[in-house]
Design a protein around this motif. Structure first.
Motif, mmCIF file in Angstrom:
data_model
loop_
_atom_site.group_PDB
_atom_site.id
_atom_site.type_symbol
_atom_site.label_atom_id
_atom_site.label_comp_id
_atom_site.label_asym_id
_atom_site.label_seq_id
_atom_site.Cartn_x
_atom_site.Cartn_y
_atom_site.Cartn_z
ATOM 1 N N PRO B 189 -82.336 1.010 70.351
ATOM 2 C CA PRO B 189 -83.746 0.733 70.038
ATOM 3 C C PRO B 189 -84.645 1.836 70.605
ATOM 4 O O PRO B 189 -84.514 2.193 71.784
ATOM 5 C CB PRO B 189 -84.006 -0.607 70.725
ATOM 6 N N VAL B 190 -85.513 2.371 69.761
ATOM 7 C CA VAL B 190 -86.370 3.474 70.212
ATOM 8 C C VAL B 190 -87.825 3.201 69.867
ATOM 9 O O VAL B 190 -88.139 2.321 69.066
ATOM 10 C CB VAL B 190 -85.953 4.809 69.556
ATOM 11 N N THR B 191 -88.693 3.945 70.499
ATOM 12 C CA THR B 191 -90.116 3.919 70.199
ATOM 13 C C THR B 191 -90.502 5.336 69.800
ATOM 14 O O THR B 191 -90.006 6.287 70.386
ATOM 15 C CB THR B 191 -90.924 3.512 71.447
ATOM 16 N N ARG B 198 -91.778 1.037 66.539
ATOM 17 C CA ARG B 198 -90.420 0.778 66.996
ATOM 18 C C ARG B 198 -89.440 0.996 65.853
ATOM 19 O O ARG B 198 -89.780 0.760 64.697
ATOM 20 C CB ARG B 198 -90.274 -0.654 67.467
ATOM 21 N N ALA B 199 -88.255 1.414 66.196
ATOM 22 C CA ALA B 199 -87.213 1.599 65.189
ATOM 23 C C ALA B 199 -85.866 1.507 65.889
ATOM 24 O O ALA B 199 -85.799 1.406 67.110
ATOM 25 C CB ALA B 199 -87.356 2.942 64.504
ATOM 26 N N VAL B 200 -84.836 1.515 65.083
ATOM 27 C CA VAL B 200 -83.488 1.551 65.647
ATOM 28 C C VAL B 200 -82.864 2.888 65.265
ATOM 29 O O VAL B 200 -82.853 3.259 64.089
ATOM 30 C CB VAL B 200 -82.632 0.382 65.116
ATOM 31 N N GLU B 212 -83.813 3.527 61.565
ATOM 32 C CA GLU B 212 -83.744 2.352 60.706
ATOM 33 C C GLU B 212 -84.830 1.358 61.092
ATOM 34 O O GLU B 212 -85.339 1.388 62.216
ATOM 35 C CB GLU B 212 -82.367 1.685 60.842
ATOM 36 N N PHE B 213 -85.119 0.461 60.178
ATOM 37 C CA PHE B 213 -86.111 -0.599 60.385
ATOM 38 C C PHE B 213 -87.485 -0.043 60.700
ATOM 39 O O PHE B 213 -88.232 -0.605 61.500
ATOM 40 C CB PHE B 213 -85.665 -1.565 61.485
ATOM 41 N N LEU B 214 -87.792 1.072 60.080
ATOM 42 C CA LEU B 214 -89.106 1.665 60.276
ATOM 43 C C LEU B 214 -89.957 1.182 59.104
ATOM 44 O O LEU B 214 -89.605 1.430 57.956
ATOM 45 C CB LEU B 214 -88.961 3.186 60.245
ATOM 46 N N ALA B 343 -92.871 -1.143 77.330
ATOM 47 C CA ALA B 343 -92.396 -0.895 75.977
ATOM 48 C C ALA B 343 -93.151 -1.716 74.947
ATOM 49 O O ALA B 343 -93.519 -1.227 73.895
ATOM 50 C CB ALA B 343 -90.912 -1.212 75.897
ATOM 51 N N GLY B 344 -93.386 -2.949 75.277
ATOM 52 C CA GLY B 344 -93.958 -3.813 74.265
ATOM 53 C C GLY B 344 -95.478 -3.877 74.307
ATOM 54 O O GLY B 344 -96.108 -4.136 73.306
ATOM 55 N N GLU B 345 -96.051 -3.580 75.431
ATOM 56 C CA GLU B 345 -97.482 -3.707 75.682
ATOM 57 C C GLU B 345 -97.945 -5.123 75.384
ATOM 58 O O GLU B 345 -98.445 -5.373 74.290
ATOM 59 C CB GLU B 345 -98.269 -2.719 74.826
#
Lengths: 177, 345
Positions: B189-191, B198-200, B212-214, B343-345
């Motif tokens: 999982p990345v930012t 966020r994306a994978v 992925e998942f962008l 990460a999530g804020e």
């Protein structure tokens, strides 16, 4: 004194002969380890030539009796265990290649280096195709063929050097065969 | 050699030879099928073999490392003047950046103190050497000479001086296997900075892993910075991963900072998921600071600030001596929510 006793090998000689006969197998194991040494990183390319394939091919073409199928299987299995890929992938590929090369042995009987090399190029292509197909089936997706092609080209290019080394080993073995 | 033509033709295949050949092929197929269904036993066997082979591989990798150093030296020697010039320029630029960074750091520390922000837990690390190559065209893993003996566990992130390389997938006593970001089994999982999308990051055995998942219209453009998000708790947030690039067919992929062809010394980060850190009470600590409470325990003392700076360094550069030293009891507990908060804020 009976003549049989004078010409029969001593137990030590027999043990020495047995040890010699395992030499091709040991060379095969050594080749597997060599595959995992990051040699490519010296020049900054990511490639691990399939050294064990050279050993399997050479012995199948020359002296299959010194490198029986179970030894080929063991070499392949060691490679599978050391790599993180599907277990059985290289064991399967090597044993099949061994069988195929053995049926074509007569072609290599003349031992013309160029014939041997051409034979290896074809064998490598077949091995790459088999391994790639099995791995693609295993992971249920089409894997990029680039890395395996690069590996094959480097392996074929390096084959003459290794064939010379294997021929040396074969010469050491010659008296005991 | 000379008598090869006069020799009788070798028998093509003996019966026993053929039988054992067929048996071995069957066995290999059985292994493949079994390995697909039952992974635990095979993973254990693999780990044992890797552990046993580690000393041999270590022996083999030493001359290789020496050879590589030699090649690199020779390379560097050829470009030493150009390189010097380039570094001089870069140094001048970096000095201005350093000024800015110091100012921002001070301001950040002040804000963090004001808001009573929970800091990243400090991260310990252990450094080892890559001793084994992938050894095949279908997998992207390396073997490193670290194991349980050194506190390495499965799942820990691995970085080099440039950024994230991958994570540990199996750990033995003395040796472990690193799954690279490019392997087709790798999902991280990345930012993406600066949009915080966020994306994978998903490997597919090519040089550039894909994003992925962008969501469509995410505003992510080539050149954006990719860092770990810390979701899932396996990896600390904020580890540099790479830069976004666009391929010819329009896919967004990532050029990693780490150069896998030159991997030598790597660092395994012993990160603990914030949830495993005891005594956390997220909402109470994140909501508006109560003045009375702040004076009691939230007041930034010198040691806390050290912890803060060290913790940040640990999160970005992969752990420094400061990061480790800053890991006082306060640091650990205070950092308990930093992963989620950051990460999530």
């Amino acid at each position: 004194m009976k003549p049989k006793e004078t010409i029969g090998p001593t137990p030590a000689a027999r043990a020495g002969k047995l040890a010699l006969l395992t030499l091709p197998f040991l060379v095969g194991l050594f080749c597997v380890f060599l595959t995992f040494v990051p040699i490519g990183s010296i020049v900054g390319i990511e490639v691990a030539p399939a050294f064990a394939l050279m050993a399997v091919y050479y012995w199948a073409a020359h002296q299959p009796e010194t490198f029986p199928p179970y030894a080929v299987f063991a070499v392949g299995l060691l490679q599978d265990l050391l790599s993180a890929g599907p277990i059985g992938l290289w064991a399967f590929t090597y044993v099949v290649i061994y069988g195929v090369v053995q049926t074509q042995r007569l072609v290599f009987a003349g031992r013309v280096p160029l014939v041997l090399w051409t034979g290896f190029a074809l064998t490598a292509l077949l091995a790459g195709t088999i391994a790639w197909s099995v791995a693609s089936l295993y992971y249920a997706r089409v894997l990029p063929p680039g890395p395996v092609l690069l590996q094959l080209i480097v392996t074929v290019a390096l084959f003459p050097i290794f064939a010379t080394l294997f021929a040396r080993v074969e010469r050491i073995l010659a008296p005991s065969l | 050699m000379q008598d090869s033509f006069s020799r009788p033709a070798p028998p093509i295949l003996g019966v026993s030879n053929r039988v054992s050949l067929i048996f071995m092929v069957t066995l290999a197929v059985a292994l493949l099928l079994l390995g697909r269904a039952e992974t635990y036993v095979f993973d254990q066997a693999r780990q044992v073999v890797t552990d046993l082979a580690a000393p041999v591989l270590e022996l083999g990798s030493r001359p290789v490392a020496a050879g590589r150093r030699l090649v690199e030296r020779t390379d560097e020697f050829a470009y030493v003047f150009d390189e010097n010039e380039r570094l001089r320029q870069e140094n001048a630029e970096l000095l201005t950046w350093k000024e800015k960074a110091l100012k921002l750091q001070a301001r950040l520390a002040r804000y963090e103190a004001l808001l009573n922000v929970q800091l990243d837990p400090s991260i310990n690390y252990v450094t080892g050497r890559v001793i084994g190559d992938t050894g095949g065209p279908f997998v992207e893993t390396f073997i490193v000479n670290l194991g349980h003996e050194h506190g390495v566990e499965s799942g820990q992130a691995v970085v080099d001086s440039e950024g994230l390389i991958g994570r540990i997938v199996s750990a033995g006593e003395r040796a472990s296997r690193i799954l690279l970001l490019t392997d087709l089994n790798s999902r991280v999982p990345v930012t993406i900075e600066p949009t915080r999308q966020r994306a994978v990051l998903s490997g597919d055995n090519t040089v550039w892993p894909k994003l992925e998942f962008l969501p469509a219209g995410s505003g992510v453009v080539p050149g954006d910075h990719v860092v770990t998000s810390g979701h899932g708790g396996l990896m600390p947030p904020g580890l540099p991963v790479g830069t976004v690039i666009q391929t010819e067919n329009g896919d967004l992929r990532v050029q990693t900072f780490s150069n896998r062809n030159r991997l030598d010394m790597v660092r395994v980060l012993q990160y603990r998921f914030p949830m495993d850190v005891p005594e956390q009470n997220p909402p109470a600590k994140l909501t508006a600071p109560v003045p009375g409470e702040e004076s009691e325990e939230g007041q930034p003392s010198a040691s806390d600030q050290n912890g803060a700076l060290g913790g940040t360094a640990g999160g970005t550069a992969g752990g420094t001596a400061g990061g480790t030293a800053g890991g006082t009891a306060g640091g650990v507990v205070r950092g308990s929510l930093a992963g989620a908060g950051g990460a999530g804020e």
